[in-house]
Design a protein around this motif. Structure first.
Motif, PDB file in Angstrom:
ATOM      1  N   ALA A 170       0.832  -1.202   0.000  1.00 50.42           N
ATOM      2  CA  ALA A 170       0.000   0.000   0.000  1.00 50.42           C
ATOM      3  C   ALA A 170       0.867   1.253   0.000  1.00 50.42           C
ATOM      4  O   ALA A 170       1.757   1.408   0.824  1.00 50.42           O
ATOM      5  N   GLY A 171       0.600   2.133  -0.942  1.00 49.75           N
ATOM      6  CA  GLY A 171       1.320   3.391  -1.035  1.00 49.75           C
ATOM      7  C   GLY A 171       2.646   3.315  -1.758  1.00 49.75           C
ATOM      8  O   GLY A 171       3.277   4.352  -2.022  1.00 49.75           O
ATOM      9  N   ARG A 172       3.091   2.095  -2.119  1.00 48.35           N
ATOM     10  CA  ARG A 172       4.418   1.959  -2.722  1.00 48.35           C
ATOM     11  C   ARG A 172       4.473   2.548  -4.132  1.00 48.35           C
ATOM     12  O   ARG A 172       5.509   3.092  -4.522  1.00 48.35           O
ATOM     13  N   ILE A 173       3.390   2.438  -4.887  1.00 53.46           N
ATOM     14  CA  ILE A 173       3.406   2.987  -6.253  1.00 53.46           C
ATOM     15  C   ILE A 173       3.638   4.498  -6.206  1.00 53.46           C
ATOM     16  O   ILE A 173       4.444   5.035  -6.977  1.00 53.46           O
ATOM     17  N   ALA A 174       2.952   5.185  -5.299  1.00 50.51           N
ATOM     18  CA  ALA A 174       3.137   6.638  -5.178  1.00 50.51           C
ATOM     19  C   ALA A 174       4.570   6.965  -4.769  1.00 50.51           C
ATOM     20  O   ALA A 174       5.181   7.909  -5.287  1.00 50.51           O
ATOM     21  N   GLU A 175       5.118   6.180  -3.824  1.00 51.55           N
ATOM     22  CA  GLU A 175       6.501   6.396  -3.399  1.00 51.55           C
ATOM     23  C   GLU A 175       7.472   6.151  -4.558  1.00 51.55           C
ATOM     24  O   GLU A 175       8.428   6.915  -4.746  1.00 51.55           O
ATOM     25  N   SER A 176       7.217   5.092  -5.308  1.00 54.13           N
ATOM     26  CA  SER A 176       8.084   4.751  -6.437  1.00 54.13           C
ATOM     27  C   SER A 176       8.089   5.870  -7.477  1.00 54.13           C
ATOM     28  O   SER A 176       9.140   6.234  -8.012  1.00 54.13           O
ATOM     29  N   LEU A 177       6.916   6.421  -7.755  1.00 56.23           N
ATOM     30  CA  LEU A 177       6.824   7.513  -8.717  1.00 56.23           C
ATOM     31  C   LEU A 177       7.609   8.737  -8.230  1.00 56.23           C
ATOM     32  O   LEU A 177       8.290   9.398  -9.016  1.00 56.23           O
ATOM     33  N   ALA A 178       7.514   9.029  -6.946  1.00 57.26           N
ATOM     34  CA  ALA A 178       8.256  10.169  -6.397  1.00 57.26           C
ATOM     35  C   ALA A 178       9.758   9.942  -6.541  1.00 57.26           C
ATOM     36  O   ALA A 178      10.518  10.881  -6.859  1.00 57.26           O
ATOM     37  N   GLU A 179      10.188   8.703  -6.331  1.00 61.79           N
ATOM     38  CA  GLU A 179      11.606   8.368  -6.477  1.00 61.79           C
ATOM     39  C   GLU A 179      12.047   8.487  -7.933  1.00 61.79           C
ATOM     40  O   GLU A 179      13.142   8.984  -8.224  1.00 61.79           O
ATOM     41  N   HIS A 180      11.182   8.057  -8.857  1.00 60.85           N
ATOM     42  CA  HIS A 180      11.485   8.207 -10.281  1.00 60.85           C
ATOM     43  C   HIS A 180      11.619   9.682 -10.650  1.00 60.85           C
ATOM     44  O   HIS A 180      12.490  10.056 -11.437  1.00 60.85           O
ATOM     45  N   ARG A 181      10.711  10.498 -10.090  1.00 64.62           N
ATOM     46  CA  ARG A 181      10.775  11.936 -10.384  1.00 64.62           C
ATOM     47  C   ARG A 181      12.122  12.516  -9.961  1.00 64.62           C
ATOM     48  O   ARG A 181      12.701  13.358 -10.655  1.00 64.62           O
ATOM     49  N   SER A 182      12.620  12.091  -8.804  1.00 71.71           N
ATOM     50  CA  SER A 182      13.892  12.621  -8.318  1.00 71.71           C
ATOM     51  C   SER A 182      15.057  12.156  -9.191  1.00 71.71           C
ATOM     52  O   SER A 182      16.010  12.915  -9.425  1.00 71.71           O
ATOM     53  N   VAL A 183      14.975  10.929  -9.690  1.00 71.93           N
ATOM     54  CA  VAL A 183      15.989  10.435 -10.635  1.00 71.93           C
ATOM     55  C   VAL A 183      15.941  11.262 -11.914  1.00 71.93           C
ATOM     56  O   VAL A 183      16.976  11.703 -12.432  1.00 71.93           O
ATOM     57  N   MET A 184      14.726  11.477 -12.423  1.00 69.65           N
ATOM     58  CA  MET A 184      14.566  12.245 -13.662  1.00 69.65           C
ATOM     59  C   MET A 184      15.052  13.682 -13.496  1.00 69.65           C
ATOM     60  O   MET A 184      15.664  14.243 -14.397  1.00 69.65           O
ATOM     61  N   ALA A 185      14.785  14.273 -12.331  1.00 69.19           N
ATOM     62  CA  ALA A 185      15.234  15.657 -12.092  1.00 69.19           C
ATOM     63  C   ALA A 185      16.750  15.738 -12.154  1.00 69.19           C
ATOM     64  O   ALA A 185      17.317  16.685 -12.723  1.00 69.19           O
ATOM     65  N   ALA A 186      17.421  14.733 -11.595  1.00 71.58           N
ATOM     66  CA  ALA A 186      18.887  14.719 -11.626  1.00 71.58           C
ATOM     67  C   ALA A 186      19.404  14.509 -13.041  1.00 71.58           C
ATOM     68  O   ALA A 186      20.410  15.106 -13.448  1.00 71.58           O
ATOM     69  N   ILE A 187      18.720  13.674 -13.802  1.00 67.40           N
ATOM     70  CA  ILE A 187      19.115  13.448 -15.200  1.00 67.40           C
ATOM     71  C   ILE A 187      18.922  14.732 -16.017  1.00 67.40           C
ATOM     72  O   ILE A 187      19.767  15.095 -16.843  1.00 67.40           O
ATOM     73  N   GLU A 188      17.816  15.422 -15.764  1.00 73.37           N
ATOM     74  CA  GLU A 188      17.528  16.662 -16.490  1.00 73.37           C
ATOM     75  C   GLU A 188      18.625  17.705 -16.252  1.00 73.37           C
ATOM     76  O   GLU A 188      18.965  18.472 -17.152  1.00 73.37           O
ATOM     77  N   THR A 189      19.175  17.747 -15.046  1.00 69.66           N
ATOM     78  CA  THR A 189      20.197  18.745 -14.725  1.00 69.66           C
ATOM     79  C   THR A 189      21.614  18.191 -14.910  1.00 69.66           C
ATOM     80  O   THR A 189      22.592  18.855 -14.539  1.00 69.66           O
TER      81      THR A 189
END
Length: 211
Positions: A170-189
């Motif tokens: 429960a709640g892991r999908i939302a957490e996983s998406l947030a973690e992906h966003r942080s990975v993507m933000a680092a890739i973007e910069t």
């Protein structure tokens, strides 16, 4: 039962893929004995290609061969899972760092589009699982190391044997998406160190949810 129609590629490879998908769908449960005679009859083949297929799956870690007892679907212990996640964390964090440093604008845009699809799939669990794997495998492909790709592909097959997939918590999908966003933000910069750290954190949290 009627025989399954097989494609022209090597018979044992086709049989291996059929069995692999049945294992992933839990039609063949972890720990269950694989009835070679029944499967050979079902597929309309001799036991020789079936045994070759089982050897392929054993090499991938999906099947365990037991002396004088036959083949069994591999059961994954908590230690097995911890070992797999540890190696995936090392390999995929390294890939994330490479992508942050070297990805082209087009490649970063492709990852961003895949992530947007993932965000939109939260209501469809099976589709989300498939897109999640596509995102990770595409990131690896962009990092462009065929040896790492092969190791990750094999490790991810073993990870799929886990009865309690981390994304089911429960709640892991939302957490996983947030973690992906942080990975993507680092890739973007183009921040390789942060991309690596965020990917390691992603796998650490995934393991905690899986056990």
């Amino acid at each position: 039962m009627s025989a399954v129609t097989l494609t022209p590629r090597a018979l044992y490879e086709e049989v291996a893929e059929l069995l692999r998908q049945r294992i992933f769908r839990r039609e063949l449960e972890p720990g269950s004995w694989i009835d070679e005679l029944k499967l050979a009859e079902e597929y309309g083949i001799s036991r020789t290609p079936l045994r070759e297929a089982l050897k392929v799956l054993a090499a991938e870690g999906l099947v365990t061969m037991k002396v004088r007892r036959g083949a069994y679907v591999t059961e994954v212990s908590e230690q097995d899972l911890a070992d797999v996640y540890h190696l995936l964390s090392l390999l995929e964090s390294d890939a994330a760092g490479v992508v942050a440093e070297r990805a082209t604008e087009a490649e970063r845009a492709e990852l961003k589009a895949l992530h947007a699809e993932l965000e939109a799939a939260v209501g469809d669990r099976e589709h989300f699982f498939a897109l999640n794997e596509r995102f990770h495998m595409r990131l690896l492909a962009i990092a462009d190391n065929k040896w790492r790709d092969q190791m990750v592909a094999d490790l991810r097959k073993v990870m799929k044997l886990n009865r309690h997939n981390s994304l089911l918590k429960a709640g892991r999908i939302a957490e996983s998406l947030a973690e992906h966003r942080s990975v993507m933000a680092a890739i973007e910069t183009r921040d390789a160190a942060t991309a690596m750290a965020r990917m390691r954190e992603h796998f650490k949290n995934g393991l905690e949810a899986a056990i």
